[in-house]
Design an enzyme around this catalytic site. Structure first.
Site, PDB file in Angstrom:
ATOM      1  N   CYS A 150       0.786  -1.218   0.000  1.00  0.00           N
ATOM      2  CA  CYS A 150       0.000   0.000   0.000  1.00  0.00           C
ATOM      3  C   CYS A 150       0.824   1.277   0.000  1.00  0.00           C
ATOM      4  CB  CYS A 150      -0.891   0.058   1.240  1.00  0.00           C
ATOM      5  SG  CYS A 150      -2.089  -1.249   1.297  1.00  0.00           S
ATOM      6  N   GLY A 205       0.884   0.087  -4.977  1.00  0.00           N
ATOM      7  CA  GLY A 205      -0.343  -0.707  -4.962  1.00  0.00           C
ATOM      8  C   GLY A 205      -1.220  -0.351  -6.141  1.00  0.00           C
ATOM      9  N   ASN A 224      -0.643   1.094   5.515  1.00  0.00           N
ATOM     10  CA  ASN A 224       0.411   0.402   4.781  1.00  0.00           C
ATOM     11  C   ASN A 224       1.176  -0.439   5.804  1.00  0.00           C
ATOM     12  OD1 ASN A 224       3.617   1.415   3.370  1.00  0.00           O
ATOM     13  ND2 ASN A 224       2.495  -0.469   3.103  1.00  0.00           N
ATOM     14  N   GLY A 225       1.193  -1.752   5.594  1.00  0.00           N
ATOM     15  CA  GLY A 225       1.908  -2.616   6.528  1.00  0.00           C
ATOM     16  C   GLY A 225       1.116  -3.872   6.805  1.00  0.00           C
ATOM     17  N   CYS A 254      12.550  -1.537   6.642  1.00  0.00           N
ATOM     18  CA  CYS A 254      12.609  -2.647   5.674  1.00  0.00           C
ATOM     19  C   CYS A 254      13.647  -2.343   4.591  1.00  0.00           C
ATOM     20  CB  CYS A 254      11.236  -2.829   5.045  1.00  0.00           C
ATOM     21  SG  CYS A 254      11.268  -3.955   3.641  1.00  0.00           S
ATOM     22  N   TYR A 307      14.116  -2.246  -3.841  1.00  0.00           N
ATOM     23  CA  TYR A 307      13.151  -2.388  -4.926  1.00  0.00           C
ATOM     24  C   TYR A 307      11.868  -1.572  -4.790  1.00  0.00           C
ATOM     25  CZ  TYR A 307       9.453  -4.355  -7.798  1.00  0.00           C
ATOM     26  OH  TYR A 307       8.405  -4.498  -8.666  1.00  0.00           O
ATOM     27  N   SER A 337      13.615  -2.377 -12.895  1.00  0.00           N
ATOM     28  CA  SER A 337      14.046  -2.559 -11.502  1.00  0.00           C
ATOM     29  C   SER A 337      15.558  -2.619 -11.333  1.00  0.00           C
ATOM     30  CB  SER A 337      13.419  -3.836 -10.944  1.00  0.00           C
ATOM     31  OG  SER A 337      13.773  -4.933 -11.768  1.00  0.00           O
ATOM     32  N   ASP A 343      19.835  -7.354 -11.810  1.00  0.00           N
ATOM     33  CA  ASP A 343      18.506  -7.080 -11.262  1.00  0.00           C
ATOM     34  C   ASP A 343      18.621  -6.841  -9.759  1.00  0.00           C
ATOM     35  OD1 ASP A 343      15.854  -6.544 -11.342  1.00  0.00           O
ATOM     36  OD2 ASP A 343      15.190  -8.540 -11.918  1.00  0.00           O
ATOM     37  N   ASP A 344      17.524  -6.364  -9.166  1.00  0.00           N
ATOM     38  CA  ASP A 344      17.577  -6.003  -7.739  1.00  0.00           C
ATOM     39  C   ASP A 344      17.478  -7.222  -6.835  1.00  0.00           C
ATOM     40  OD1 ASP A 344      14.720  -5.866  -8.797  1.00  0.00           O
ATOM     41  OD2 ASP A 344      14.424  -6.015  -6.648  1.00  0.00           O
ATOM     42  N   CYS A 351       8.293 -12.848   4.723  1.00  0.00           N
ATOM     43  CA  CYS A 351       8.114 -11.539   5.347  1.00  0.00           C
ATOM     44  C   CYS A 351       6.785 -11.536   6.089  1.00  0.00           C
ATOM     45  CB  CYS A 351       8.102 -10.433   4.300  1.00  0.00           C
ATOM     46  SG  CYS A 351       7.768  -8.820   5.037  1.00  0.00           S
ATOM     47  N   CYS A 407      15.437  -3.870   9.122  1.00  0.00           N
ATOM     48  CA  CYS A 407      14.919  -5.232   9.133  1.00  0.00           C
ATOM     49  C   CYS A 407      15.601  -5.972   7.990  1.00  0.00           C
ATOM     50  CB  CYS A 407      13.405  -5.260   8.938  1.00  0.00           C
ATOM     51  SG  CYS A 407      12.789  -6.975   8.901  1.00  0.00           S
ATOM     52  N   CYS A 438      14.074 -11.414   6.138  1.00  0.00           N
ATOM     53  CA  CYS A 438      13.907 -12.390   5.058  1.00  0.00           C
ATOM     54  C   CYS A 438      15.254 -12.845   4.499  1.00  0.00           C
ATOM     55  CB  CYS A 438      13.032 -11.803   3.956  1.00  0.00           C
ATOM     56  SG  CYS A 438      13.606 -10.200   3.379  1.00  0.00           S
TER      57      CYS A 438
HETATM   58  S1  SF4 Z   1      11.300  -9.430   6.362  1.00  0.00           S
HETATM   59 FE1  SF4 Z   1      12.349  -8.616   4.536  1.00  0.00          FE
HETATM   60  S2  SF4 Z   1      10.776  -7.751   3.238  1.00  0.00           S
HETATM   61 FE2  SF4 Z   1       9.876  -8.053   5.288  1.00  0.00          FE
HETATM   62  S3  SF4 Z   1      10.125  -6.093   6.345  1.00  0.00           S
HETATM   63 FE3  SF4 Z   1      11.895  -7.337   6.853  1.00  0.00          FE
HETATM   64  S4  SF4 Z   1      13.428  -6.817   5.281  1.00  0.00           S
HETATM   65 FE4  SF4 Z   1      11.468  -6.080   4.551  1.00  0.00          FE
END
Ligand code: SF4
Length: 472
Positions: free
Chosen positions: A13, A39, A112-113, A248, A254, A295, A357-358, A394, A445, A448
């Site tokens: 979003c 989005g 958003n989230g 994030c 990206y 990208s 690519d990213d 994620c 973060c 992932c």
């Molecule tokens: S898990 Fe990965 S995609 Fe999700 S918020 Fe953390 S860094 Fe971003």
């Protein structure tokens, strides 16, 4: 890039809010057009005019919102939303802003989230007799808020109470009767910033909105902060909820637009630095660097700068078929890459090509692109990726939900390279990514990538090994 969206992490979003001395519906519409990359399933606007009035629809903002409806929506306070669903299905009922009516006045909310404890809260509330119309975690937030305001009669107090209940990622814009707020979760997963517009002040998911509106970016909203927007000022209300940051990393890799500044770092510059670092970590003898459009473009420019290898467009993208790829349903994502990309044979023939690519999520699209480039006559096709392998789901608002879907699950880098039929494959390291972003790893973060999350998630390791209560 839209072509390889099956390969890319999707955000769910974009949000916007504004308080002005004049009618705001057109500004909100342009803000949503600017945030469209976040989005594409639905769009909506809510304004205050002796009560909250809203318009919503499915599709891109200009398809979802008709010019006459926008013109007739009069008010000088408002919020807006564009949606890609990670929770809840893709239906008009789930389109936002969500508007509810209370004794205190109307409430409109755009989110958003992703709320990690949404299911648990919903189960508990249902047992108490609460009813829900949608399957969206955002509805839980608006209902909790409406219920709390009935008790406190104080919007700010109720927003603080709401923030202390929600566990997860949220950048929200909220209208409570005739007041406009924006809130950011205590770890600041998703971006949110404030700026000046011609007639007042606004909050948006990305700073690029203020460029479009002829305004001026002021600052990022702090994790755990509430801001109230007024025509003449932005009022900051601090909470004691934030004990750290977890922005994030994918926003820079990206998700965000290259011309946005996210948490003080210009996205384009971060992507260029990623490419430069990637060239140092994963060098290769080659003749030409070719981006996967769009990208991989900034990353590829950086790779070319640091390696000294010529940069060239080698794949031309058809810009008018992208809608097929942005539907969240997996079956609709699978389509013919050739329809989206056409190789420039004169650039690729007899060349040793580096495709940049990213990120690689599933690996299916990049495999097809490698084959397209090979069929165009390339002598060698090397793939370089501007982020480390994605290994874990994620839980905070990006559409990567199961380990099974990832190319990196159960495979070595060499095996992934074989799977995508590349002559060689190289990823950026986690350390390289953190350096390129330019913020401490502890402020990001990386869940992932590292399989250690900044918040407690059932069944997963926690980076800080603390319960969520420890963050509040
Ligand atoms: S898990 Fe990965 S995609 Fe999700 S918020 Fe953390 S860094 Fe971003």
């Amino acid at each position: 890039m839209r072509l390889t969206e099956p390969e890319h992490p999707q955000d769910e979003c974009g949000v916007f809010a504004i308080a002005s001395i004049s009618n705001v519906s057109t500004d909100i519409f342009y803000a949503l057009r600017t945030l469209q990359h976040r989005g594409q399933e639905s769009a909506g606007i809510a304004v205050y005019n002796s009560g909250i009035k809203a318009i919503k629809g499915m599709g891109l903002a200009h398809q979802a919102l008709k010019p006459d409806d926008i013109k007739n929506l009069k008010g000088d306070l408002g919020i807006g939303h564009v949606r890609y669903s990670t929770m809840g299905s893709s239906t008009i009922e789930n389109a936002q802003p969500i508007v509810v009516s209370t004794n205190y006045g109307d409430i409109a909310l755009a989110h958003n989230g992703e709320i990690v404890n949404a299911d648990r809260i919903m189960d508990e509330l249902k047992k108490k007799g609460w009813a829900f119309i949608t399957s969206s975690d955002s509805e839980i937030a608006v209902r909790l808020l409406a219920n709390d305001i009935a008790n406190t009669g104080d919007p700010v107090k109720s927003l603080k109470n709401l923030m202390s209940l929600l566990h997860g990622s949220y950048s929200m814009t909220i209208m409570i009767d005739n007041r406009v707020f924006a809130i950011r979760d205590p770890l600041g997963f998703r971006p949110l910033c404030v700026g000046r517009t011609k007639g007042g002040y606004a909050a948006a998911s990305e700073s690029v909105v203020f460029d479009t509106l002829g305004g001026e970016f002021i600052r990022d909203v702090d994790p755990g902060e509430i801001v109230e927007l007024l025509p003449g000022e932005v009022r900051s209300i601090k909470t004691s909820l934030s004990k750290g940051k977890a922005h994030c990393m994918f926003e820079w890799v990206y998700i965000a637009r290259a011309d946005s500044c996210i948490d003080t770092k210009l996205v384009y510059e971060v992507r260029r630095r990623i490419g430069q670092r990637l060239a140092k970590e994963q060098p290769v003898e080659a003749d030409v660097i070719v981006p996967i459009p769009d990208s991989g473009r900034s990353h590829a420019i950086g790779y070319s700068e640091a390696s000294g290898i010529r940069y060239s467009e080698g794949l031309i993208k058809n810009r008018y078929v992208e809608r097929t790829f942005i539907m969240p349903d997996q079956s609709e994502r699978t389509t013919n890459v050739m329809l989206k990309l056409n190789p420039l044979k004169s650039i690729l023939k007899d060349q040793r090509v580096v495709l940049v690519d990213d990120s690689i999520v599933r690996g299916t699209t990049i495999r097809q692109i490698v084959q397209i480039v090979r069929n165009a006559g390339a002598k060698e096709v090397h793939v370089r990726v501007g982020s480390p392998p994605i290994r874990a789901p994620c839980y905070f608002g990006i559409d990567m939900k199961t380990r099974e879907e990832f190319a990196a699950t159960g495979r070595t880098i060499e095996q992934i390279g074989k799977m995508i039929t590349a002559d060689s494959l190289g990823y950026l390291s986690v350390e390289g990514l953190v350096d390129a972003i330019g913020l401490p790893a502890s402020d990001l973060c990386l869940g992932c990538l590292t399989e250690e999350y900044p918040l407690t998630v059932e069944g997963e390791k926690t980076r800080y090994q603390k319960k969520i209560d420890a963050w509040m």
